[in-house]
Design an enzyme around this catalytic site. Structure first.
Site, PDB file in Angstrom:
ATOM      1  N   SER A 134       0.818  -1.215   0.000  1.00  0.00           N
ATOM      2  CA  SER A 134       0.000   0.000   0.000  1.00  0.00           C
ATOM      3  C   SER A 134       0.850   1.262   0.000  1.00  0.00           C
ATOM      4  CB  SER A 134      -0.902   0.013   1.238  1.00  0.00           C
ATOM      5  OG  SER A 134      -1.685  -1.153   1.286  1.00  0.00           O
TER       6      SER A 134
HETATM    7  N1  SAH Z   1      -0.546  -4.975   3.963  1.00  0.00           N
HETATM    8  C1  SAH Z   1       0.040  -5.449   2.750  1.00  0.00           C
HETATM    9  C2  SAH Z   1      -0.918  -5.250   1.602  1.00  0.00           C
HETATM   10  C3  SAH Z   1      -0.987  -6.472   0.786  1.00  0.00           C
HETATM   11  S1  SAH Z   1      -2.186  -6.468  -0.489  1.00  0.00           S
HETATM   12  C4  SAH Z   1       1.367  -4.750   2.503  1.00  0.00           C
HETATM   13  O1  SAH Z   1       1.637  -3.718   3.143  1.00  0.00           O
HETATM   14  O2  SAH Z   1       2.167  -5.238   1.711  1.00  0.00           O
HETATM   15  C5  SAH Z   1      -3.441  -7.483   0.218  1.00  0.00           C
HETATM   16  C6  SAH Z   1      -3.054  -8.875   0.583  1.00  0.00           C
HETATM   17  O3  SAH Z   1      -4.229  -9.545   1.044  1.00  0.00           O
HETATM   18  C7  SAH Z   1      -2.529  -9.729  -0.570  1.00  0.00           C
HETATM   19  O4  SAH Z   1      -1.285 -10.241  -0.230  1.00  0.00           O
HETATM   20  C8  SAH Z   1      -3.570 -10.826  -0.737  1.00  0.00           C
HETATM   21  O5  SAH Z   1      -3.033 -12.084  -1.135  1.00  0.00           O
HETATM   22  C9  SAH Z   1      -4.142 -10.896   0.667  1.00  0.00           C
HETATM   23  N2  SAH Z   1      -5.467 -11.520   0.761  1.00  0.00           N
HETATM   24  C10 SAH Z   1      -6.503 -11.479  -0.114  1.00  0.00           C
HETATM   25  N3  SAH Z   1      -7.553 -12.166   0.365  1.00  0.00           N
HETATM   26  C11 SAH Z   1      -7.177 -12.661   1.576  1.00  0.00           C
HETATM   27  C12 SAH Z   1      -7.812 -13.456   2.574  1.00  0.00           C
HETATM   28  N4  SAH Z   1      -9.076 -13.904   2.447  1.00  0.00           N
HETATM   29  N5  SAH Z   1      -7.122 -13.769   3.691  1.00  0.00           N
HETATM   30  C13 SAH Z   1      -5.850 -13.345   3.876  1.00  0.00           C
HETATM   31  N6  SAH Z   1      -5.192 -12.591   2.963  1.00  0.00           N
HETATM   32  C14 SAH Z   1      -5.843 -12.245   1.836  1.00  0.00           C
END
Ligand code: SAH
Length: 222
Positions: free
Chosen positions: A69
């Site tokens: 993000s």
């Molecule tokens: N906070 C992270 C943002 C990652 S993007 C950062 O700073 O890098 C969102 C993430 O949520 C992705 O890695 C995706 O695989 C994960 N995601 C999507 N659906 C999910 C679920 N049901 N449970 C856990 N993770 C999930």
């Protein structure tokens, strides 16, 4: 001076600039949070080919078509979560682990759930190598929470969901706070949910754009 320390100095400079210009200047005032954002080397969490953009004012791609993000969004959501030193926090969507690192500096313990095993393994290795110790990792569908360690003082969802997943509200303590991007596939609004007894209050805050939360209580896998 070696090459490495030159780069370290340059990254510290970029990080300080990011905190001042992108975060403090936009109204985030929590000093503990600003210090945490100053402490975490974001360049370690981006793809090796994108290190030069690590402190840019936007989200960046990570592996598996996911994103890290935008720094301001991380700061904004974290401020809304009101993390206190005694808090046990559930984070859904480990991704790169950047938000996890920030939370780990501000709270007692972080429980982080990621759907994609490859990202979870990479984030865990990275965070352990960097010395973040108060983190528990889980691979699974975070839209169902992580019941084993519930209830949590705070819950942070870092993927976009059509509604706040009911199991997450169930796993929040009385008086707890949940922050999540809620809305359509392309655009969401950051929502802050506070729980009092069996009642919840929702406040819609800021437009944002996250990858999808995919799971039983969010978007179906397409
Ligand atoms: N906070 C992270 C943002 C990652 S993007 C950062 O700073 O890098 C969102 C993430 O949520 C992705 O890695 C995706 O695989 C994960 N995601 C999507 N659906 C999910 C679920 N049901 N449970 C856990 N993770 C999930």
């Amino acid at each position: 001076m070696t090459d490495t320390s030159d780069h370290t100095d340059e990254f510290s400079r970029l990080r300080a600039h990011m905190v001042d210009e992108q975060i403090r200047a936009r109204g985030v005032r929590d000093e503990r949070l600003l210090r945490a954002m100053m402490d975490v080397p974001r360049e370690r969490f981006v793809l090796s080919g994108r290190v030069a953009d690590a402190y840019a004012d936007r989200a960046l791609p990570i592996a598996d078509d996911q994103t890290i993000s935008q720094p301001y969004i991380v700061a904004y959501m974290t401020a809304q979560l009101e993390p206190a030193p005694h808090c046990r926090v559930l984070e859904i969507g480990t991704g790169s682990g950047y938000q996890t690192a920030i939370l780990s500096l501000l709270c007692e313990k972080v429980y982080t759930v990621e759907r994609l095993a490859s990202l979870a393994v990479e984030a865990k290795e990275r965070l352990m190598e960097m010395g973040y110790e108060n983190i528990a990792y889980h691979v699974g569908d975070g839209s169902a929470g992580w019941p084993e360690y519930a209830p949590y003082d705070r819950i942070m969802v870092t993927a976009g969901t059509p509604d706040v997943p009911a199991p997450l509200v169930d796993q929040l303590v009385d008086g707890g706070i949940l922050v999540a991007p809620v809305g359509g596939e392309r655009e969401q609004t950051i929502v802050r949910v506070t729980r009092t007894g069996d009642k919840t209050k929702e406040k819609y805050m800021l437009a944002c754009r996250f990858v999808k939360l995919i799971g039983d209580h969010a978007w179906p896998e397409s």
